[in-house]
Scaffold this motif. Sequence first.
Motif, PDB file in Angstrom:
ATOM      1  N   PHE A  48     -57.564 -16.215  45.002  1.00  0.00           N
ATOM      2  CA  PHE A  48     -58.244 -17.402  44.520  1.00  0.00           C
ATOM      3  C   PHE A  48     -57.177 -18.441  44.196  1.00  0.00           C
ATOM      4  N   ARG A  49     -57.444 -19.664  44.541  1.00  0.00           N
ATOM      5  CA  ARG A  49     -56.510 -20.768  44.317  1.00  0.00           C
ATOM      6  C   ARG A  49     -55.145 -20.452  44.931  1.00  0.00           C
ATOM      7  N   THR A  50     -54.081 -20.457  44.112  1.00  0.00           N
ATOM      8  CA  THR A  50     -52.733 -20.265  44.653  1.00  0.00           C
ATOM      9  C   THR A  50     -52.206 -18.843  44.457  1.00  0.00           C
ATOM     10  N   GLU A  51     -53.105 -17.885  44.186  1.00  0.00           N
ATOM     11  CA  GLU A  51     -52.667 -16.492  44.104  1.00  0.00           C
ATOM     12  C   GLU A  51     -52.161 -16.042  45.469  1.00  0.00           C
ATOM     13  N   THR A  52     -51.239 -15.104  45.472  1.00  0.00           N
ATOM     14  CA  THR A  52     -50.747 -14.550  46.732  1.00  0.00           C
ATOM     15  C   THR A  52     -51.957 -14.034  47.507  1.00  0.00           C
ATOM     16  N   ASP A  53     -52.092 -14.498  48.735  1.00  0.00           N
ATOM     17  CA  ASP A  53     -53.296 -14.250  49.534  1.00  0.00           C
ATOM     18  C   ASP A  53     -53.435 -12.780  49.926  1.00  0.00           C
ATOM     19  N   THR A  54     -54.621 -12.223  49.699  1.00  0.00           N
ATOM     20  CA  THR A  54     -54.883 -10.814  50.009  1.00  0.00           C
ATOM     21  C   THR A  54     -55.828 -10.618  51.189  1.00  0.00           C
ATOM     22  N   ARG A  55     -56.287 -11.672  51.811  1.00  0.00           N
ATOM     23  CA  ARG A  55     -57.268 -11.515  52.896  1.00  0.00           C
ATOM     24  C   ARG A  55     -56.685 -10.735  54.088  1.00  0.00           C
ATOM     25  N   ALA A  56     -55.481 -11.075  54.502  1.00  0.00           N
ATOM     26  CA  ALA A  56     -54.851 -10.366  55.624  1.00  0.00           C
ATOM     27  C   ALA A  56     -54.565  -8.914  55.250  1.00  0.00           C
ATOM     28  N   LEU A  57     -54.218  -8.670  54.002  1.00  0.00           N
ATOM     29  CA  LEU A  57     -53.974  -7.305  53.541  1.00  0.00           C
ATOM     30  C   LEU A  57     -55.248  -6.481  53.630  1.00  0.00           C
ATOM     31  N   VAL A 110     -53.226  -6.201  41.484  1.00  0.00           N
ATOM     32  CA  VAL A 110     -53.718  -7.213  40.555  1.00  0.00           C
ATOM     33  C   VAL A 110     -53.025  -8.554  40.741  1.00  0.00           C
ATOM     34  N   PRO A 111     -53.763  -9.640  40.473  1.00  0.00           N
ATOM     35  CA  PRO A 111     -53.160 -10.972  40.483  1.00  0.00           C
ATOM     36  C   PRO A 111     -52.461 -11.216  39.159  1.00  0.00           C
ATOM     37  N   LEU A 112     -51.612 -12.211  39.122  1.00  0.00           N
ATOM     38  CA  LEU A 112     -50.947 -12.536  37.864  1.00  0.00           C
ATOM     39  C   LEU A 112     -50.360 -13.932  37.917  1.00  0.00           C
ATOM     40  N   LEU A 113     -50.115 -14.458  36.743  1.00  0.00           N
ATOM     41  CA  LEU A 113     -49.391 -15.721  36.628  1.00  0.00           C
ATOM     42  C   LEU A 113     -47.904 -15.446  36.515  1.00  0.00           C
ATOM     43  N   ALA A 114     -47.555 -14.304  35.881  1.00  0.00           N
ATOM     44  CA  ALA A 114     -46.155 -13.891  35.762  1.00  0.00           C
ATOM     45  C   ALA A 114     -46.112 -12.415  35.407  1.00  0.00           C
ATOM     46  N   ALA A 115     -44.977 -11.797  35.725  1.00  0.00           N
ATOM     47  CA  ALA A 115     -44.697 -10.417  35.322  1.00  0.00           C
ATOM     48  C   ALA A 115     -43.290 -10.399  34.765  1.00  0.00           C
ATOM     49  N   ASP A 116     -43.055  -9.496  33.821  1.00  0.00           N
ATOM     50  CA  ASP A 116     -41.709  -9.429  33.259  1.00  0.00           C
ATOM     51  C   ASP A 116     -40.993  -8.149  33.680  1.00  0.00           C
ATOM     52  N   GLU A 117     -39.759  -8.007  33.239  1.00  0.00           N
ATOM     53  CA  GLU A 117     -38.907  -6.893  33.660  1.00  0.00           C
ATOM     54  C   GLU A 117     -39.346  -5.542  33.105  1.00  0.00           C
ATOM     55  N   ALA A 118     -40.319  -5.551  32.185  1.00  0.00           N
ATOM     56  CA  ALA A 118     -40.869  -4.295  31.657  1.00  0.00           C
ATOM     57  C   ALA A 118     -42.207  -3.948  32.304  1.00  0.00           C
ATOM     58  N   GLY A 119     -42.676  -4.809  33.210  1.00  0.00           N
ATOM     59  CA  GLY A 119     -43.931  -4.553  33.894  1.00  0.00           C
ATOM     60  C   GLY A 119     -45.142  -5.192  33.250  1.00  0.00           C
ATOM     61  N   TYR A 120     -44.938  -5.920  32.160  1.00  0.00           N
ATOM     62  CA  TYR A 120     -46.080  -6.607  31.556  1.00  0.00           C
ATOM     63  C   TYR A 120     -46.411  -7.840  32.376  1.00  0.00           C
ATOM     64  N   ARG A 121     -47.701  -8.132  32.470  1.00  0.00           N
ATOM     65  CA  ARG A 121     -48.156  -9.281  33.247  1.00  0.00           C
ATOM     66  C   ARG A 121     -48.893 -10.243  32.348  1.00  0.00           C
TER      67      ARG A 121
END
Length: 180
Positions: A48-57, A110-121
């Motif tokens: 959705f919007r600018t999320e990394t596109d999953t349709r081809a996947l 899962v989609p996300l706005l950001a993820a950190d080095e500990a795996g939190y999104r």
Amino acid sequence: MITDKKELRAELARIRERLHSPERDVRAVQNFLTRFGKEESFFIYRSFRTETDTRALCAALLKAGKRVCLPKLFGTEMRAVPYTDKLVENAYGIEEPTGDEDVPCAVTLVPLLAADEAGYRLGYGGGFYDRYFAAHPRTLRVGLCYAGQVCRSLPADRWDIPLQAVVTEEGVRIFDASIG
């Protein structure tokens, strides 16, 4: 440093918008398939919007005979519902399947706005994925994003369940040693 989550989400959405690129999407999908494509079942967000596109996947996994489910909301609950060609828009404008069966899947992407080095999104703040992960602890929790969305640290609440891996156009970052 921004500490208010609403402001942080807005800034991270602007960053993702600048990073959004069909070429990056293709590389991220290839990296995902290389690392996780051997699994048999996938719960994949509908981009959705600018999320990394999953349709081809989704198309590639379905063509390979894999089971693919998409999120469907039922109030505050989210279910992994089998993919169908007939999708309808939910209240957020995101396409979802018409069924209602919750099907366990080996991998949840899962989609996300950001993820950190500990795996939190940091997502949109609805808590749908954290509640889903709490109810489905055996699913492999994988984020899909652009490399520029991975940062040193993010604010985390006690109910946040970290990702086990993040896939970007640059590769795969594993946070949980148990998945190698």
